[in-house]
Design a protein around this motif. Structure first.
Motif, short mmCIF file in Angstrom:
data_model
loop_
_atom_site.label_atom_id
_atom_site.label_comp_id
_atom_site.label_asym_id
_atom_site.label_seq_id
_atom_site.Cartn_x
_atom_site.Cartn_y
_atom_site.Cartn_z
N LYS A 98 -10.20 3.36 13.80
CA LYS A 98 -9.49 3.30 15.07
C LYS A 98 -9.03 1.87 15.35
O LYS A 98 -9.80 0.91 15.29
N GLY A 99 -7.75 1.72 15.65
CA GLY A 99 -7.19 0.41 15.97
C GLY A 99 -6.76 -0.39 14.75
O GLY A 99 -6.20 -1.47 14.89
N LYS A 100 -7.00 0.13 13.56
CA LYS A 100 -6.60 -0.58 12.33
C LYS A 100 -5.22 -0.09 11.91
O LYS A 100 -4.88 1.07 12.07
N PRO A 101 -4.40 -0.98 11.35
CA PRO A 101 -3.10 -0.53 10.83
C PRO A 101 -3.31 0.33 9.59
O PRO A 101 -4.35 0.24 8.94
N GLU A 102 -2.32 1.18 9.27
CA GLU A 102 -2.43 2.00 8.07
C GLU A 102 -2.54 1.13 6.83
O GLU A 102 -3.34 1.38 5.95
N HIS A 103 -1.70 0.12 6.79
CA HIS A 103 -1.70 -0.82 5.66
C HIS A 103 -1.66 -2.23 6.22
O HIS A 103 -1.01 -2.49 7.23
N ASN A 104 -2.31 -3.15 5.54
CA ASN A 104 -2.32 -4.54 5.95
C ASN A 104 -1.09 -5.20 5.35
O ASN A 104 -0.93 -5.27 4.15
N ARG A 105 -0.20 -5.67 6.18
CA ARG A 105 1.02 -6.31 5.71
C ARG A 105 0.73 -7.75 5.33
O ARG A 105 0.14 -8.51 6.10
N LYS A 106 1.15 -8.12 4.13
CA LYS A 106 0.97 -9.50 3.68
C LYS A 106 2.13 -10.34 4.17
O LYS A 106 3.26 -9.89 4.18
N MET A 126 -18.12 -7.33 4.45
CA MET A 126 -16.81 -7.65 4.95
C MET A 126 -16.16 -6.35 5.43
O MET A 126 -16.05 -5.39 4.68
N PRO A 127 -15.75 -6.28 6.67
CA PRO A 127 -15.13 -5.07 7.19
C PRO A 127 -13.72 -4.88 6.64
O PRO A 127 -13.04 -5.85 6.30
N ALA A 128 -13.28 -3.64 6.57
CA ALA A 128 -11.93 -3.32 6.10
C ALA A 128 -10.91 -3.81 7.11
O ALA A 128 -11.14 -3.80 8.32
N LYS A 129 -9.75 -4.23 6.63
CA LYS A 129 -8.69 -4.73 7.50
C LYS A 129 -7.61 -3.69 7.75
O LYS A 129 -6.74 -3.90 8.57
N SER A 130 -7.67 -2.58 7.03
CA SER A 130 -6.70 -1.51 7.24
C SER A 130 -7.34 -0.17 6.90
O SER A 130 -8.39 -0.10 6.26
N GLN A 131 -6.68 0.90 7.33
CA GLN A 131 -7.18 2.23 7.05
C GLN A 131 -7.16 2.50 5.54
O GLN A 131 -8.09 3.10 4.99
N ALA A 132 -6.12 2.04 4.87
CA ALA A 132 -6.00 2.27 3.43
C ALA A 132 -7.14 1.56 2.68
O ALA A 132 -7.70 2.12 1.73
N GLN A 133 -7.48 0.35 3.10
CA GLN A 133 -8.56 -0.39 2.47
C GLN A 133 -9.89 0.31 2.70
O GLN A 133 -10.72 0.40 1.78
N GLN A 134 -10.11 0.85 3.89
CA GLN A 134 -11.34 1.56 4.20
C GLN A 134 -11.47 2.81 3.35
O GLN A 134 -12.53 3.12 2.83
N MET A 135 -10.37 3.54 3.17
CA MET A 135 -10.40 4.76 2.38
C MET A 135 -10.61 4.46 0.90
O MET A 135 -11.33 5.19 0.21
N ALA A 136 -10.01 3.38 0.40
CA ALA A 136 -10.20 2.99 -1.00
C ALA A 136 -11.67 2.61 -1.24
O ALA A 136 -12.25 2.96 -2.27
N ALA A 137 -12.26 1.91 -0.28
CA ALA A 137 -13.67 1.54 -0.39
C ALA A 137 -14.55 2.79 -0.40
O ALA A 137 -15.53 2.86 -1.15
#
Length: 62
Positions: free
Chosen positions: A53-61, A1-12
């Motif tokens: 690139k193109g991902k938001p910093e944080h995914n807004r719920k 499953m790809p990350a939906k935000s930069q923060a999620q990618q960095m946490a992973a």
């Protein structure tokens, strides 16, 4: 499953480092710690390798 935000990618990425023994598990916090406990290395690899690139910093719920 790809990350939906930069923060999620960095946490992973942080969780993946801990899984591989490159980082101490005790250094993990929040989402990275939850990912470490609930995902295997292969899942973390997919999420961490997502381009930021193109991902938001944080995914807004909604």
């Amino acid at each position: 499953m790809p990350a939906k935000s930069q923060a999620q990618q960095m946490a992973a990425g942080a969780a993946l480092s801990a899984k591989r023994g490159e980082k101490k598990v005790s250094e993990l916090e929040g989402a990275a710690k939850q990912m470490y406990e609930s995902m295997d290395e292969q899942e973390l690899e997919k999420m961490a390798s997502t381009r930021q690139k193109g991902k938001p910093e944080h995914n807004r719920k909604s």
